[in-house]
Design an enzyme around this catalytic site. Structure first.
Site, PDB file in Angstrom:
ATOM      1  N   TYR A 218      39.555  29.994  36.856  1.00 36.01           N
ATOM      2  CA  TYR A 218      38.979  30.893  38.026  1.00 36.01           C
ATOM      3  C   TYR A 218      38.171  29.979  38.916  1.00 36.01           C
ATOM      4  O   TYR A 218      37.466  29.547  38.651  1.00 36.01           O
ATOM      5  CB  TYR A 218      38.130  31.945  37.383  1.00 36.01           C
ATOM      6  CG  TYR A 218      38.706  33.217  36.710  1.00 36.01           C
ATOM      7  CD1 TYR A 218      38.633  34.691  37.364  1.00 36.01           C
ATOM      8  CD2 TYR A 218      39.440  33.142  35.731  1.00 36.01           C
ATOM      9  CE1 TYR A 218      39.230  35.767  36.828  1.00 36.01           C
ATOM     10  CE2 TYR A 218      39.991  34.197  34.835  1.00 36.01           C
ATOM     11  CZ  TYR A 218      40.015  35.431  35.711  1.00 36.01           C
ATOM     12  OH  TYR A 218      40.562  36.451  35.173  1.00 36.01           O
ATOM     13  N   HIS A 251      47.889  34.295  39.231  1.00 37.20           N
ATOM     14  CA  HIS A 251      47.809  35.699  38.544  1.00 37.20           C
ATOM     15  C   HIS A 251      47.165  36.568  39.263  1.00 37.20           C
ATOM     16  O   HIS A 251      47.611  37.594  39.137  1.00 37.20           O
ATOM     17  CB  HIS A 251      47.001  35.557  37.054  1.00 37.20           C
ATOM     18  CG  HIS A 251      46.706  36.574  36.406  1.00 37.20           C
ATOM     19  ND1 HIS A 251      45.676  37.507  36.591  1.00 37.20           N
ATOM     20  CD2 HIS A 251      47.607  37.550  35.475  1.00 37.20           C
ATOM     21  CE1 HIS A 251      45.779  38.518  35.938  1.00 37.20           C
ATOM     22  NE2 HIS A 251      46.820  38.531  35.243  1.00 37.20           N
ATOM     23  N   HIS A 252      46.057  36.495  39.809  1.00 38.47           N
ATOM     24  CA  HIS A 252      45.735  37.452  40.614  1.00 38.47           C
ATOM     25  C   HIS A 252      44.360  36.754  41.501  1.00 38.47           C
ATOM     26  O   HIS A 252      44.253  35.664  41.153  1.00 38.47           O
ATOM     27  CB  HIS A 252      44.767  38.528  39.863  1.00 38.47           C
ATOM     28  CG  HIS A 252      43.458  38.498  39.260  1.00 38.47           C
ATOM     29  ND1 HIS A 252      43.549  38.082  37.888  1.00 38.47           N
ATOM     30  CD2 HIS A 252      42.123  38.503  39.697  1.00 38.47           C
ATOM     31  CE1 HIS A 252      42.093  37.823  37.538  1.00 38.47           C
ATOM     32  NE2 HIS A 252      41.317  38.131  38.706  1.00 38.47           N
ATOM     33  N   HIS A 341      42.588  33.311  40.414  1.00 39.10           N
ATOM     34  CA  HIS A 341      42.830  33.046  38.895  1.00 39.10           C
ATOM     35  C   HIS A 341      44.036  32.338  38.591  1.00 39.10           C
ATOM     36  O   HIS A 341      45.398  32.717  38.799  1.00 39.10           O
ATOM     37  CB  HIS A 341      43.127  34.348  38.158  1.00 39.10           C
ATOM     38  CG  HIS A 341      43.360  34.262  36.523  1.00 39.10           C
ATOM     39  ND1 HIS A 341      43.738  35.477  35.847  1.00 39.10           N
ATOM     40  CD2 HIS A 341      43.894  33.238  35.873  1.00 39.10           C
ATOM     41  CE1 HIS A 341      44.029  35.027  34.646  1.00 39.10           C
ATOM     42  NE2 HIS A 341      44.150  33.660  34.837  1.00 39.10           N
ATOM     43  N   HIS A 421      44.927  47.549  36.684  1.00 39.06           N
ATOM     44  CA  HIS A 421      44.725  46.208  36.228  1.00 39.06           C
ATOM     45  C   HIS A 421      44.504  46.141  34.693  1.00 39.06           C
ATOM     46  O   HIS A 421      43.621  46.726  34.029  1.00 39.06           O
ATOM     47  CB  HIS A 421      43.899  45.357  37.287  1.00 39.06           C
ATOM     48  CG  HIS A 421      43.719  44.086  36.642  1.00 39.06           C
ATOM     49  ND1 HIS A 421      44.927  43.162  36.877  1.00 39.06           N
ATOM     50  CD2 HIS A 421      42.817  43.196  36.349  1.00 39.06           C
ATOM     51  CE1 HIS A 421      44.709  42.043  36.616  1.00 39.06           C
ATOM     52  NE2 HIS A 421      43.302  41.810  36.013  1.00 39.06           N
ATOM     53  N   HIS A 423      45.622  42.854  31.401  1.00 37.96           N
ATOM     54  CA  HIS A 423      46.327  41.568  31.129  1.00 37.96           C
ATOM     55  C   HIS A 423      47.607  41.785  30.343  1.00 37.96           C
ATOM     56  O   HIS A 423      47.973  42.782  30.330  1.00 37.96           O
ATOM     57  CB  HIS A 423      45.330  40.519  30.440  1.00 37.96           C
ATOM     58  CG  HIS A 423      44.453  40.110  31.496  1.00 37.96           C
ATOM     59  ND1 HIS A 423      43.416  39.165  30.951  1.00 37.96           N
ATOM     60  CD2 HIS A 423      44.168  40.088  32.760  1.00 37.96           C
ATOM     61  CE1 HIS A 423      42.525  38.977  32.071  1.00 37.96           C
ATOM     62  NE2 HIS A 423      43.219  39.286  33.035  1.00 37.96           N
ATOM     63  N   MET A 496      41.704  42.838  29.361  1.00 41.17           N
ATOM     64  CA  MET A 496      40.918  43.016  30.274  1.00 41.17           C
ATOM     65  C   MET A 496      41.406  44.573  30.681  1.00 41.17           C
ATOM     66  O   MET A 496      42.561  44.981  30.401  1.00 41.17           O
ATOM     67  CB  MET A 496      41.112  42.236  31.227  1.00 41.17           C
ATOM     68  CG  MET A 496      40.347  42.643  32.754  1.00 41.17           C
ATOM     69  SD  MET A 496      40.281  41.307  34.016  1.00 41.17           S
ATOM     70  CE  MET A 496      39.325  40.140  33.378  1.00 41.17           C
TER      71      MET A 496
END
Length: 639
Positions: A218, A251-252, A341, A421, A423, A496
């Site tokens: 991150y 990823h985001h 991320h 959202h 994972h 998550m």
């Protein structure tokens, strides 16, 4: 329904129709359909990485019919399917094309596996027209979104996985790996508002750096905001991903507003002016408190825009915008933090690419100011999915105490866009909405969640009143994790469960999370002693007692001696139905609210969507409790 007997004979001849179950999917944010295309329907998408396969579609709600157009760089057959998993098995398939004599053909099939599909006993795909020109095949076809045919796959308002292929001739046979693919999409949801982007001002926020070689990073960087002398409205956000590496490894990201906490004797310029990307400071690990100044969570915790893998441009309704430069903020320099991320499971080294966000803004302000609210389960170790389970449900709540505190207007706020959202363990996601003990229609849901396709999705305007309850209910699977439990965390391989939704008018409340009480969770596992250890991605939870679980929680909890069906059932109940602790706050004002106990309403009446294929479960008219001036139609059952 049009049928061509010659076509059916040709298509039912021996064929091998194999699709790749999990091909590399190129995420393309801005659809690049050439002006010469024959596509006429409103929604358009490029399905492959080369522009050889173009798709368009429109849904007519009154007739419940969805129409598709395919334009493919071939003079052979074209295959298109709606699939539960992105593979052949269970897929509802249309195969069509144009014969050398100009006759268009098409038929309905059901995929039973990686072999020739079976001709459907009931032909529900309708061939509308087809033609060939300049080496391309154009074909148009349609279907009811739900045919109530067991050999057809219903198209819902959530994620739909499609598969495609084509051949070089009308002799339908195996098409090779180069002429097939799959992709996720949403076909019948509320369309994104259309904007003339060229008429708007644009602001880019970008990081150009070598991706760290850790599997999960991150990365936080700081950026200047545009300085505007009068109030403006941001009306669209879009991702900036430069190249395949950026697409594969981003990823985001979250764009956050930065503020100086109340009572601080520093200004924003004093805190940030030496740490922005334009000064050469590229940022650092977000949660390694020793590595970065300023501390992200201390100054920059208010969400502004969230993008996740597969996301596309997000546009605001014509009457709504996000305000910048209003009131005392006019002419001031503000700052953003971009949290990216990076997902690097193979721990590649030396991979450099650009990633970031751009937003579009205008001085032609709109009627309503928008805000963003995050709701879900705290990202902590109390979020644990047992090993070897395919359907474990966890929830995050925003209870009446928080909505009473955070929604100031008696007439409530209007939700118009939602991002669900999770994972890679996520399977089904649902944002449930309660008023009193009555559950209203879900604000959004995804029963076919795809980690690689996460959208900020426009939804029909939905009212949220003070005192309403939101429950983000997510079903997870840990079967992919080689017999290990999945614990909440920052990696895409951790668990998550968060949802983000845009609403108007803007409120100060920007986050609302819940969790199982700490003591209840550790008692369930017989943990009597633990500690925290600082790490680059935050803190590690270390179990010290009992001895057989000694070590890092995310690893050793899988060794728990009582992962029996009976324990998991009780643990599921505790996590889901026993009271949660619930907190909500405003990063800008520093204020918040907290309650020790919030849970599902007692004896609530559950919302059940109407099943058009089962008339006996038709809806019942029920009047909403006090607090709403309207009624809703739904099927309900008492819990």
């Amino acid at each position: 329904m049009r049928r061509n007997n010659l076509s059916l004979t040709l298509i039912t001849s021996s064929l091998t129709f194999l699709f790749l179950a999990n091909p590399l999917i190129l995420q393309i944010n801005s659809v690049n359909i050439p002006p010469s295309s024959l596509l006429t329907l409103q929604n358009q998408e490029q399905l492959d990485g080369y522009g050889n396969v173009l798709l368009a579609w429109e849904y007519d709600e009154s007739s419940q019919i969805i129409s598709f157009e395919l334009e493919v760089a071939t003079e052979g057959f074209v295959g298109f399917g709606i699939s539960p998993s992105g593979s052949m098995t269970g897929a509802d398939i249309f195969i069509g094309g144009v014969l050398p004599n100009g006759t268009a053909y098409g038929a309905d099939y059901i995929g039973l596996g990686n072999f020739s599909p079976k001709l459907d006993d009931h032909q529900d795909w309708t061939l509308l027209c087809g033609m060939e020109a300049l080496g391309k095949t154009y074909i148009k076809f349609s279907r009811l979104i739900n045919t109530c045919d067991d050999e057809d796959y219903p198209i819902g308002n959530d994620t739909t996985r499609l598969i495609w292929s084509y051949g070089l001739t009308d002799d339908i046979r195996y098409h090779t790996a180069q002429r097939r693919g799959s992709k996720a999409g949403n076909f019948i949801g509320t369309p994104n508002p259309q904007l003339e982007l060229d008429a708007l001002s644009k602001w880019e926020i970008m990081v150009d750096m070598v991706m760290p070689s850790s599997d999960t990073t991150y990365w936080c960087s700081f950026h200047k905001a545009p300085v505007v002398m009068t109030k403006h409205h941001v009306v669209a956000f879009d991702a900036l991903l430069d190249g395949l590496d950026a697409i594969a490894h981003t990823h985001h990201f979250i764009l956050k507003n930065c503020y100086v906490p109340r009572g601080s004797n520093k200004t924003l310029d004093q805190v940030f002016r030496n740490y922005t990307v334009d000064t050469g400071f590229m940022g650092a690990h977000c949660y390694n408190l020793a590595a970065i100044v300023p501390t992200p969570e201390f100054y920059c915790a208010q969400y502004l825009f969230v993008w996740a893998k597969g996301g596309k441009i997000m546009t605001f309704p014509e009457n709504v915008g996000y305000p910048i430069g209003e009131g005392d903020d006019a002419g001031q320099q503000f700052y953003y933090m971009l949290e990216i991320h990076y997902d690097n499971p193979d721990k590649k080294e030396g991979v450099q690419f650009k990633a970031g966000v751009q937003f579009y803004y205008t001085n032609e302000t709109r009627q309503e100011d928008a805000g963003l609210l995050a709701v879900g389960h705290e990202t902590d170790f109390m979020f644990t999915i047992p090993p070897n389970i395919s359907d474990f449900t966890l929830i995050g709540q925003c209870g009446p105490e928080c909505t009473n505190w955070g929604i100031k207007e008696k007439e409530g706020v209007t939700i118009f866009n939602v991002l669900l959202h999770a994972h890679i363990s996520g399977r089904k996601l649902r944002l449930r909405h309660f008023r009193g003990n009555l559950e209203l229609p879900w604000i959004d849901y995804d029963d076919h969640y795809d980690f690689n396709y996460q959208q900020s999705k426009a939804i029909p305007n939905t009212k949220l009143f003070p005192g309403d309850r939101l429950i983000y209910e997510c079903t997870y699977s840990s079967t992919w994790n080689n017999g290990k439990a999945v614990v909440s965390g920052l990696s895409s391989r951790n668990g998550m469960g968060l949802t983000f939704f845009w609403h108007y008018p803007r409120q100060d409340m920007d986050s609302c999370y819940s969790q199982t009480p700490f003591m209840k969770h550790i008692q369930d596992f017989g943990i009597t002693k633990l500690k925290t250890v600082p790490a680059p991605s935050g803190y590690l939870i270390m179990i010290e007692e009992p001895e057989y679980l000694r070590g890092e929680y995310t690893e050793t909890i899988s060794l728990f001696h009582n992962w029996t069906a009976e324990f998991i059932e009780q643990y599921q109940y505790n996590q889901r139905f026993l009271p949660h602790e619930n907190g909500c706050n405003s990063q800008k004002t520093g204020e918040g609210s907290y309650t020790e106990e919030t849970s599902y309403p007692v004896d609530y009446v559950a919302y059940v969507p109407k099943d058009i294929c089962s008339p006996e479960t038709g809806p019942t008219d029920r009047t909403m409790p006090t607090g709403s001036a309207s009624t809703t139609t739904m099927t309900a059952e008492v819990r």
